[in-house]
Design a protein around this motif. Structure first.
Motif, PDB file in Angstrom:
ATOM      1  N   ASP A 192       0.335   4.099   1.190  1.00 23.97           N
ATOM      2  CA  ASP A 192       0.226   4.850   2.437  1.00 23.97           C
ATOM      3  C   ASP A 192       0.879   4.139   3.615  1.00 23.97           C
ATOM      4  OD1 ASP A 192      -1.169   6.817   1.129  1.00 23.97           O
ATOM      5  OD2 ASP A 192      -3.143   5.988   1.634  1.00 23.97           O
ATOM      6  N   ARG A 193       1.485   3.011   3.380  1.00 21.60           N
ATOM      7  CA  ARG A 193       2.134   2.292   4.476  1.00 21.60           C
ATOM      8  C   ARG A 193       3.305   3.115   5.022  1.00 21.60           C
ATOM      9  NH1 ARG A 193       5.131  -3.666   4.246  1.00 21.60           N
ATOM     10  NH2 ARG A 193       5.723  -3.704   6.462  1.00 21.60           N
ATOM     11  N   PHE A 236      -0.133   1.953   9.485  1.00 21.53           N
ATOM     12  CA  PHE A 236      -0.837   3.012   8.766  1.00 21.53           C
ATOM     13  C   PHE A 236      -1.239   4.124   9.727  1.00 21.53           C
ATOM     14  CE2 PHE A 236      -1.436  -0.831   6.308  1.00 21.53           C
ATOM     15  CZ  PHE A 236      -1.167  -0.405   5.012  1.00 21.53           C
ATOM     16  N   HIS A 251       0.843  -1.199   0.000  1.00 22.18           N
ATOM     17  CA  HIS A 251       0.000   0.000   0.000  1.00 22.18           C
ATOM     18  C   HIS A 251       0.882   1.255   0.000  1.00 22.18           C
ATOM     19  CE1 HIS A 251      -3.257   2.741   0.916  1.00 22.18           C
ATOM     20  NE2 HIS A 251      -4.121   1.742   0.849  1.00 22.18           N
ATOM     21  N   ASP A 293      -3.955   6.253  11.188  1.00 21.00           N
ATOM     22  CA  ASP A 293      -5.406   6.226  11.354  1.00 21.00           C
ATOM     23  C   ASP A 293      -5.814   7.282  12.368  1.00 21.00           C
ATOM     24  OD1 ASP A 293      -4.893   5.133  13.918  1.00 21.00           O
ATOM     25  OD2 ASP A 293      -4.994   3.087  13.145  1.00 21.00           O
TER      26      ASP A 293
END
Length: 607
Positions: free
Chosen positions: A100-101, A427, A98, A429
Motif C-alpha cells: 500500500d505504499r 501511506f 508494503h 491515512d
C-alpha cells in the motif's frame, strides 16, 4: 544421425530432466552487472541508522543483501537501546516493501485523486508556498512529527522565508501532564530522564515503561539492571494502577487501586513519609509547605477512595520508608487528564521527599519528545485553517484526524477547503484522504538525517538500501521549495546535515563523518549495564496502552501485530464504575489537586 549419436543425445536429455526434477535447488550466485562498491554478492552488509517508529530514537543495524534490507536489529553501541529493539522497530522494515505504499504523488481532482509526477508536485508545492508568502505574513502552516534538531532548523528557516512562524510539533503522546509537573516542582521545562538502573526500590503509579512510556526499550534494560539479583539481594518494584499491563505483570507487587485514585495514593504516601521522618533533610519552609499539602490525605480517606486494603498500604509505606535509593514514577502515557497531572505532581513531590538531591533524575539528558507542542497549540493552528487564515497547510507524517477526538475540529478544518493542504507521508491515512496533494517522501531507511532521542545521543540516519521509488528526501523538498537557488544554504539535505555538524564542532572532517556513520551517531560506546549494587463522572474509562500498538501508528504491519497479547487484568469493575456515594460527592471533596510544596524549581535536578 547414426544410432550411437541418437543414444548419446537421448541419455543427456534424461539426465537433464532428472536434474531439473531434483529436490535439491541449484546453488549459484549471480552478481549484479553494476554492483555498488560496498556490496559483496552473497554477503550481508550492516548499515547503522536510527529507528523512527516512535520518538525514542533507538539505534538500529539494517542488514542489507544485494541492495535490499532484509532485517533490522538493535545497535549494541547505541546508549539508548544497547542492542535491543522492540517489535515495532523490527516491523519498520515492512513499511519499505508494503504493497500500500504510495509510489507517486496524488492531486485532488474533484472527489478523487489523480497521479502526477514528482516534478509536478514539487513545482506545485513551491508555487503555493511562495504565493502564500507574497500575500501576507503567517499564511503558511506546518504540522510535523517529532524530528531532529537539524531537520527542525531547516523547517524554521524555510517557514521564515515564507514569512510564517515556526512549525507545530504534534505527537499523540505528548506527556503534557508530566512536563507541567516537572515545571512546577523541579523548574525543568521538559521531560527529564530517570537513572532507574541506580535505584534499589522502584514505585510506579501507572507509568508503563516496558510498553510505551517515554523510551520503553531504554527503560527495559535499566529495569533489568535494577531488578537483577546481586548476591543475595535484588531491587524491588511496586506498580500501583487500576490496570495490570505488561509493566505491572513484571512487578514484584501490583497494588490495584480504583481509577482516578492514583494521586490520592501518592499524596497519602507523601504524608506517611513525612510522618516517618524522611522529610527531615528538607528546609523548614519546604517541609512546612509539604505538611500543608499532605494534610488533606489521611490514610482513612485514601484507603476509602482507592479501595486498597489497609494492610497492603501499610506494608508499602513501610518498605518505601526503609528503602535505600528509591525512585518514583508517575502516571502512564494514556493518563492525560486532570488526575494524570495530579499524579505526576504527587510523584515528583514524593521523589523530593525521599531523595532531596534528586540523584536519580537527570534534568540535562532529556527526552526529545518534550519538543511536542501542547494540544491547544495544535488545535489553534487547525482553527486558523478553518477560519481562512492560512493559504497553505503542510502535514509531515502526522495523522491528527485519527489521533484526536472527533469533536476537535480537525475534519471541519480540512473539509472547509480554505487552505491548500499537502500531506507528506508514504501511506494513505485518514488525514491524507482529505488533503489536496499527497506528496510521498523517502522513508527513514532511505534518507539522511540526524536525530537525538535523548540529549546526549546524536544518532544518524543514512540510506541503507537502493531506492524503490522516486520519492524525494523531506529535507531536499524544503531546501528546494523554501529557498531561491542562490539563497539555498546547501545543495542537498545530506550536505546541509554535514555543514551543520561542522559548524557546531561535532565533526571536523570527512573522516569524522564516516566514523559517525559507521558507529550510528555521536555518543560514547555503551558499557555493559551495571546491576544495582544492593474523573468527575459516575463511570470512568481506564486508558491502557500496549507495546504492540503504541498510538496505533504502524499497526498495518504484520510483524508489529505478531507479538503476544499483553496481560490486561483490570481491577474488579475498575474500568466502568465507581461507588455511588463517591460519585455523588463534589469533585473537590473527593480529590483536591495536590499543589507544589514551594516555588517552581524548589528542587535542584542534578545534571
Amino acid at each position: 544421425m547414426n544410432r550411437r549419436t541418437f543414444l548419446k543425445l537421448a541419455g543427456f536429455g534424461s539426465v537433464a530432466f532428472a536434474s531439473g526434477c531434483s529436490p535439491e535447488s541449484p546453488k549459484f550466485l549471480y552478481s549484479l552487472v553494476h554492483a555498488p562498491e560496498d556490496m559483496v554478492t552473497g554477503q550481508a552488509t550492516l548499515y547503522a541508522s536510527t529507528c523512527r517508529e516512535c520518538p525514542a530514537g533507538c539505534g538500529i543495524l539494517a542488514k542489507n543483501r544485494e541492495a535490499r534490507v532484509i532485517k533490522l536489529e538493535g545497535n549494541p553501541l547505541h546508549p539508548v537501546n544497547r542492542g535491543a529493539l522492540c517489535m515495532r522497530g523490527q516491523a519498520a522494515l515492512q513499511a519499505v516493501y508494503h504493497p500500500d505504499r504510495l509510489k507517486a504523488p496524488l492531486l485532488r481532482d474533484g472527489k478523487g485523486f489523480r497521479e502526477i509526477s514528482f516534478a509536478e508536485a514539487r513545482t506545485l508545492l513551491a508555487a503555493r508556498a511562495h504565493a502564500a508568502a507574497n500575500r501576507d505574513q503567517g499564511r503558511v502552516g506546518l504540522v510535523t512529527e517529532v524530528v531532529g534538531e537539524i531537520q527542525m532548523e531547516l523547517f524554521r528557516a524555510a517557514l521564515s522565508e515564507w514569512n510564517s512562524p515556526g512549525p507545530v510539533v504534534f505527537e499523540p503522546f505528548a506527556y503534557e501532564a508530566l512536563k507541567q509537573a516537572n515545571r512546577e516542582v523541579f523548574g525543568v521545562e521538559g521531560l527529564v530522564s530517570y537513572r532507574m538502573e541506580e535505584a534499589y526500590f522502584l514505585v510506579s503509579f501507572g507509568a508503563d515503561f516496558l510498553e510505551t512510556w517515554l523510551s520503553p526499550v531504554e527503560y527495559a534494560w535499566k529495569f533489568k539492571a535494577m531488578h537483577a539479583l546481586d548476591g543475595s539481594a535484588k531491587g524491588e518494584f511496586t506498580h500501583i494502577s487500576p490496570c495490570q499491563g505488561l509493566t505491572g505483570a513484571n512487578a514484584d507487587h501490583w497494588v490495584a487501586c480504583a481509577p482516578g485514585s492514583e494521586a490520592m495514593v501518592a499524596m497519602g504516601l507523601v504524608r506517611r513519609m513525612i510522618d516517618a521522618g524522611r522529610a527531615a533533610a528538607l528546609p523548614a519552609d519546604h517541609r512546612a509547605a509539604l505538611d500543608r499539602a499532605a494534610a488533606d490525605y489521611p490514610a482513612e480517606r485514601v484507603l476509602a477512595a482507592a479501595g486498597i486494603p489497609a494492610a497492603q498500604f501499610d506494608a508499602l509505606a513501610a518498605r518505601l520508608s526503609a528503602a535505600r535509593r528509591p525512585l518514583v514514577l508517575g502516571a502512564g502515557a494514556g493518563l492525560a487528564d486532570a488526575n494524570g497531572l495530579k499524579t505526576q505532581i504527587a510523584a515528583n513531590l514524593l521523589n523530593g521527599v525521599l531523595d532531596p538531591t534528586l540523584s536519580r533524575i537527570d534534568g540535562m539528558d532529556r527526552h526529545r519528545v518534550e519538543t511536542a507542542d501542547r494540544r491547544a497549540d495544535v488545535l489553534t493552528l487547525f482553527q486558523r485553517t478553518a477560519g481562512g487564515e492560512l493559504d497553505l497547510l503542510i502535514l509531515n507524517n502526522v495523522n491528527p484526524l485519527f489521533a484526536l477526538p472527533a469533536g476537535s475540529g480537525i475534519r471541519k478544518a480540512l473539509e472547509a477547503r480554505k487552505a491548500f493542504v499537502v500531506s507528506m507521508g508514504a501511506f494513505m491515512d485518514e488525514t491524507a484522504e482529505l488533503a489536496d496533494l499527497i506528496l510521498p517522501v523517502a522513508l527513514p531507511l532511505e534518507t539522511w538525517d540526524i536525530y537525538n532521542g535523548r540529549g546526549s545521543a546524536l544518532s544518524t540516519l543514512q540510506p541503507a538500501m537502493g531506492r524503490l521509488t522516486d520519492a524525494p528526501l523531506l529535507g531536499d523538498l524544503f531546501l528546494e521549495a523554501g529557498f531561491e537557488e542562490k539563497r539555498r544554504p546547501a545543495p542537498d539535505y545530506r550536505a546541509f546535515v554535514a555543514d551543520r555538524l561542522l559548524l557546531a564542532g561535532r565533526i571536523r572532517n570527512e573522516l569524522d563523518w564516516l566514523r559517525m556513520l559507521q558507529q550510528g551517531g555521536l555518543f560514547p560506546a555503551a558499557a555493559a549495564p551495571a546491576g544495582a549494587t544492593n474523573s468527575d463522572a459516575a463511570g470512568r474509562v481506564v486508558a491502557c496502552t500496549a507495546a504492540v500498538s503504541h498510538d496505533r501508528r504502524g499497526t498495518g504491519r504484520r510483524r508489529a501485530r505478531a507479538g503476544p497479547a499483553p496481560p490486561r487484568q483490570p481491577r474488579r469493575h475498575a474500568g466502568h464504575s465507581m461507588p455511588t456515594a463517591a460519585a455523588e460527592r463534589p469533585a473537590a471533596a473527593r480529590d483536591p489537586t495536590p499543589q507544589p510544596a514551594g516555588r517552581a524549581g524548589q528542587y535542584a535536578v542534578r545534571s
